[in-house]
Design a protein around this motif. Structure first.
Motif, short mmCIF file in Angstrom:
data_model
loop_
_atom_site.label_atom_id
_atom_site.label_comp_id
_atom_site.label_asym_id
_atom_site.label_seq_id
_atom_site.Cartn_x
_atom_site.Cartn_y
_atom_site.Cartn_z
N LYS A 173 0.84 -1.19 0.00
CA LYS A 173 0.00 0.00 0.00
C LYS A 173 0.88 1.25 0.00
O LYS A 173 2.02 1.21 0.45
CB LYS A 173 -0.89 0.00 1.25
N ALA A 174 0.30 2.35 -0.49
CA ALA A 174 1.03 3.61 -0.50
C ALA A 174 1.36 4.01 0.94
O ALA A 174 0.59 3.73 1.85
CB ALA A 174 0.19 4.68 -1.17
N ARG A 175 2.52 4.64 1.14
CA ARG A 175 2.92 5.06 2.50
C ARG A 175 2.55 6.51 2.76
O ARG A 175 2.17 7.23 1.85
CB ARG A 175 4.42 4.87 2.65
N ILE A 177 0.14 8.12 4.28
CA ILE A 177 -1.21 8.63 4.03
C ILE A 177 -1.60 9.50 5.25
O ILE A 177 -1.57 9.02 6.38
CB ILE A 177 -2.22 7.48 3.89
N GLU B 33 -9.20 11.61 -1.91
CA GLU B 33 -8.32 10.44 -1.69
C GLU B 33 -6.88 10.78 -2.10
O GLU B 33 -6.67 11.39 -3.14
CB GLU B 33 -8.85 9.24 -2.48
N SER B 35 -4.22 8.25 -1.72
CA SER B 35 -3.51 7.06 -2.18
C SER B 35 -3.71 6.89 -3.68
O SER B 35 -4.84 6.91 -4.18
CB SER B 35 -4.05 5.81 -1.46
N TYR B 37 -3.40 4.23 -5.51
CA TYR B 37 -4.18 3.01 -5.77
C TYR B 37 -5.66 3.25 -5.46
O TYR B 37 -6.54 2.86 -6.21
CB TYR B 37 -3.68 1.85 -4.90
N GLY B 38 -5.88 3.91 -4.32
CA GLY B 38 -7.25 4.22 -3.93
C GLY B 38 -7.94 5.09 -4.97
O GLY B 38 -9.11 4.88 -5.30
N ASP B 230 -6.60 1.98 6.99
CA ASP B 230 -5.87 1.84 5.73
C ASP B 230 -6.35 0.63 4.91
O ASP B 230 -5.55 -0.03 4.26
CB ASP B 230 -4.36 1.76 5.98
N GLY B 232 -8.89 1.17 2.67
CA GLY B 232 -8.91 1.98 1.44
C GLY B 232 -9.83 1.44 0.37
O GLY B 232 -10.32 0.32 0.48
N GLY B 237 -5.72 0.18 -0.05
CA GLY B 237 -5.10 1.19 0.81
C GLY B 237 -5.57 2.59 0.47
O GLY B 237 -5.92 2.88 -0.67
N GLY B 238 -5.59 3.44 1.52
CA GLY B 238 -6.00 4.82 1.30
C GLY B 238 -6.86 5.33 2.43
O GLY B 238 -7.10 4.63 3.42
#
Lengths: 185, 280
Positions: A173-175, A177, B33, B35, B37-38, B230, B232, B237-238
């Motif tokens: 996952k993105a870090r 956040i 948002e 992220s 990916y999110g 998280d 998301g 994730g997000g």
């Protein structure tokens, strides 16, 4: 954005990396809960499977009926976790590509690592979007299962995301956040 | 007024078009948002919403099991069996004409034979406080319903106990129910009452707070804690694991604190029909 033509060739499948966005083109088989149960039973009894896993993937999906003029109805992914008990066995028997939504069990991740199989995430709930990526659909086996029958699709620009790659690596996952930035909508 | 026709028409729409409150929260989440990916997931969700609206294909192939709450008008004599018949007829007709997937099996354990009608409808009945007849539907998808739960807490567990239980249930759901989720929380009553309250909570306009400010605060705290998990959009994730948390409560027993969670996916499909008492 990467592209994967189906049936896949080994190198193309191995080149996918966790975190990649992928577009699928070509033949994609479809099976969900009851199909998995039946495939596992067929393997246990040593029976011939309705299709060969070589070069082929399974998409976890059960479509809604096709409106007039459409190839298929809504056709988004179903929850992959329900297939987890069956997937390691299918992977051991040659399945290398799975497409569904949501997380997988540790056993499935481990089977991906051991046998170099790939799990692609398809965008959950996006049934209308996927409907338009499907050029043809036919029932291959178990028509009595209705919306759960085993299908063969031809797909075009089918969007997916590599969640587990052939080295068993899970996407990260993105870090950083800033969660506190969003107390409300 | 033909009630079955009215229900049919609302359910034909509900399977393709999200209620405006839900759609607007999804679009806001896309703007906020962070992220990547999110954002990709939300972008595809919005694309899907637009495609379903412009076609005759449902938003999602899981068109759900029909769940319905009928609120009978106070102080009026109505034919309940006529209403039940109209609910089932309207649902059946919509399932046919709006291309619902047939997702209901007649018996849960042994044959699991498909009814091929999407019937029966799960119907709950209660008295309304006004003289309107109100009928609410949820198209209850099961990717999300499989993540719904009830827990029986201790009476002394209080606010923190409720928060921990709900956050833990959502955490177990993770990416499975097609997040960002819409969450209904039922607190109090008996085990079954809490479950029903959690569904009723999903009927409230998404994003609207509980009228009691203590519970509004609890909703806000749950929203914050859940979105810090998280999970998301899509589980990739997000910030946005959920888009709204709504609580409904009921008196309960001195020995208990039932807490139920109903999970809805982002495709929070609903229909609402209200008929004034003098039109009945």
């Amino acid at each position: 954005m990467k592209e994967l033509r189906l049936p896949y060739d080994e190198d193309a499948l191995l080149s996918l990396e966790a975190g990649d966005e992928v577009l699928l083109y070509g033949k994609l088989y479809v099976g969900r809960d009851q199909v998995h149960k039946r495939l596992a039973e067929a393997i246990a009894k040593g029976e011939k499977l309705p299709f060969s896993f070589t070069g082929q993937g399974i998409y976890y999906m059960g479509p809604s009926p096709a409106p007039e003029g459409c190839v298929i109805g809504a056709a988004g992914p179903t929850t992959s976790a329900r297939m987890d008990p069956y997937s390691p066995l299918l992977i051991e028997r040659g399945l290398r590509l799975m497409v569904g939504k949501g997380p997988r069990s540790a056993e499935v991740s481990e089977a991906c690592r051991k046998w170099h199989a790939v799990y692609l995430y398809a965008y959950g709930g996006c049934g209308a979007l996927y409907s338009q990526c499907i050029l043809s659909s036919r029932v291959v086996a178990f028509p009595e299962l209705g919306p759960e029958a085993l299908l063969e699709l031809t797909v075009d620009s089918f969007p997916a995301f590599c969640m587990i790659d052939a080295s068993g690596r899970h996407f990260e996952k993105a870090r950083d956040i800033p969660f506190d930035a969003c107390f409300s909508l | 007024m033909n009630l079955a026709l009215r229900i049919r028409s609302e359910l034909e729409k509900a399977v393709r078009i999200l209620p405006p409150d839900c759609e607007s929260l999804i679009r806001k989440a896309y703007e906020k948002e962070v992220s990547p990916y999110g954002r990709t997931v939300l972008k595809n969700i919005i694309l899907n919403i637009d495609k379903a609206r412009a076609s005759s294909v449902p938003l999602c192939q899981d068109c759900g099991m029909f769940w319905c709450l009928v609120r009978l008008p106070a102080g009026r004599c109505v034919d309940v069996s006529m209403i039940e018949k109209a609910v089932n007829e309207g649902a059946l007709a919509a399932a046919e004409s709006a291309f619902y997937r047939r997702s209901v099996v007649a018996e849960p354990v042994f044959s699991r034979q498909n009814t091929n009608t999407n019937l029966p409808v799960v119907i709950h009945w209660e008295m309304n406080t006004s003289d309107e007849l109100e009928i609410d539907f949820l198209l209850k998808g099961f990717g999300s319903e499989n993540c719904s739960q009830v827990r029986m807490l201790r009476p002394t567990d209080g606010e923190d106990g409720v928060i921990d239980a709900v956050v833990d249930m959502v955490s177990q759901a993770g990416g499975k129910p097609c997040p960002p989720m819409f969450l209904g929380v039922g607190i109090g009553g008996t085990m079954d009452k809490a479950a029903l309250l959690s569904k009723k909570a999903l009927l409230r306009q998404a994003g609207k707070s509980h009228p009691d400010e203590r519970y509004a605060g609890l909703e806000k705290e749950l929203f914050r804690r859940i979105n810090a998990l998280d999970i998301g959009p899509g589980g990739l994730g997000g910030v946005f694991s959920c888009l709204s948390v709504a609580i409904e409560t009921f008196p309960t027993h001195i020995a208990g604190l039932p807490v139920a969670l109903s999970v809805n996916c982002w495709a929070d499909r609903k229909a609402h029909i209200a008929i004034r008492g003098d039109e009945l």
